[in-house]
Design an enzyme around this catalytic site. Structure first.
Site: not given
Length: 323
Positions: A38, A228, A263
């Protein structure tokens, strides 16, 4: 040679693009998967060159992956093929909460047979950044040794090493072994990039500043903590050995699938480093790529081009974040 090098396990991803179960699904479109894969795709989409190091089986999955990589310009010079072990693949089904259900078929895979001698033939001419993760390191003792050797070789050639721990506890013999092995690699890296809970796990500290100080004291140059969907923070030492912190909020988007967000974030960091962006714009770019990725069901198909990334940053509202 490419500007960026990564090592990992690329896999074919068979996706049921709905909330069906595997038994209900009648079509499973083939896409690509694997954390490092990725990242490589994200770097390539943003207009930079990237080389992949791994081992693939001599099977249809390996053929498909090589065809895809060659088609988008990922350098496959350092990819071995072998008989007697298959290329890994996975099945994925969407879920309404954005956390998909995934079944892996990778035990004993060709990638897990990669040995340290693969490093002996690698040409580092032109390579500026090496990206490694804790996933490939955890597959087997030989893959950990391979990653460690690759990091050492890269450092000896003046290559910047970026390490995303991306922990997979089930791949390790135990928690303490995972922590020790991860921190050993972190100490060799120039940029260490954990999520907040990962940083707490590996450092034993709770506050982001203390997590960063733990790794800066090891000699890591930059510690980037992913917060996050709220944003990210970068910590580094100034000329007086004081910790400098930069915090940048993320973007407001509709989440479809969270896989690949970290990623995408890593690909943003890598390309920002290559382009010499300042710290604030580096985090802005990384946050943006991660945010774009979660709007797509694929692990990598949503990753943006440079133009798409610029448009997204210019037009998408930001969240608020203080740290």
């Amino acid at each position: 040679m490419s500007e960026v090098m990564t090592i990992g396990e690329p896999m074919v991803n068979l996706i049921a693009d709905s909330n069906e179960t595997y038994l209900e699904a009648r079509t499973l479109p083939r896409q690509m998967a694997g954390a490092e894969f990725n990242v490589a795709i994200g770097v390539s989409r943003q207009g930079h060159t990237v080389s992949y190091v791994t081992t693939l089986g001599k099977d249809w999955q390996g053929d498909l992956i090589l065809e895809y990589m060659n088609g988008i310009g990922i350098d496959t010079t350092n990819i071995r093929r072998m008989t007697g072990a298959a290329t890994g693949y996975q099945l994925k089904v969407r879920s309404s909460d954005g956390e998909p259900k995934v079944i892996y078929f990778r035990s004993g895979s060709a990638a897990s047979q990669t040995t340290p001698d693969i490093v002996d033939t690698i040409d580092f001419d032109g390579v500026k950044i090496l990206h490694v993760t804790g996933i490939f390191s955890a597959l087997a003792p030989n893959t950990y040794d391979t990653v460690s050797n690759l990091v050492d070789a890269a450092r000896s050639h003046g290559v910047t090493v970026l390490f995303d721990p991306n922990p997979r506890p089930t791949l390790w013999p135990g928690k303490e072994a995972m922590i020790a092995a991860t921190n050993k690699l972190a100490a060799k890296s120039d940029v260490f990039m954990p999520g907040l809970e990962e940083g707490r796990l590996f450092s034993g500290a709770v506050d982001p500043h203390d997590i960063a100080k733990f790794y800066l004291d090891m000699g890591v140059g930059k510690v980037i903590i992913k917060l996050g969907d709220e944003g990210s923070a970068l910590f580094e030492l100034d000329g007086n050995s004081s910790v400098q912190k930069t915090v940048v909020p993320s973007f407001t988007v509709n989440v479809v699938d969270t896989v690949g967000a970290g990623d995408g974030f890593a690909s943003g960091v890598i390309t920002a480093l290559l382009e010499g962006l300042d710290t604030r714009h580096l985090l802005e770019r990384a946050n943006a790529v991660g945010a774009i990725q979660v709007t797509s069901v694929s692990d990598s198909e949503g990753l943006p081009t440079a133009e798409e990334l610029r448009d997204f940053i210019a037009s998408t509202p930001r969240k608020e974040l203080s740290l």
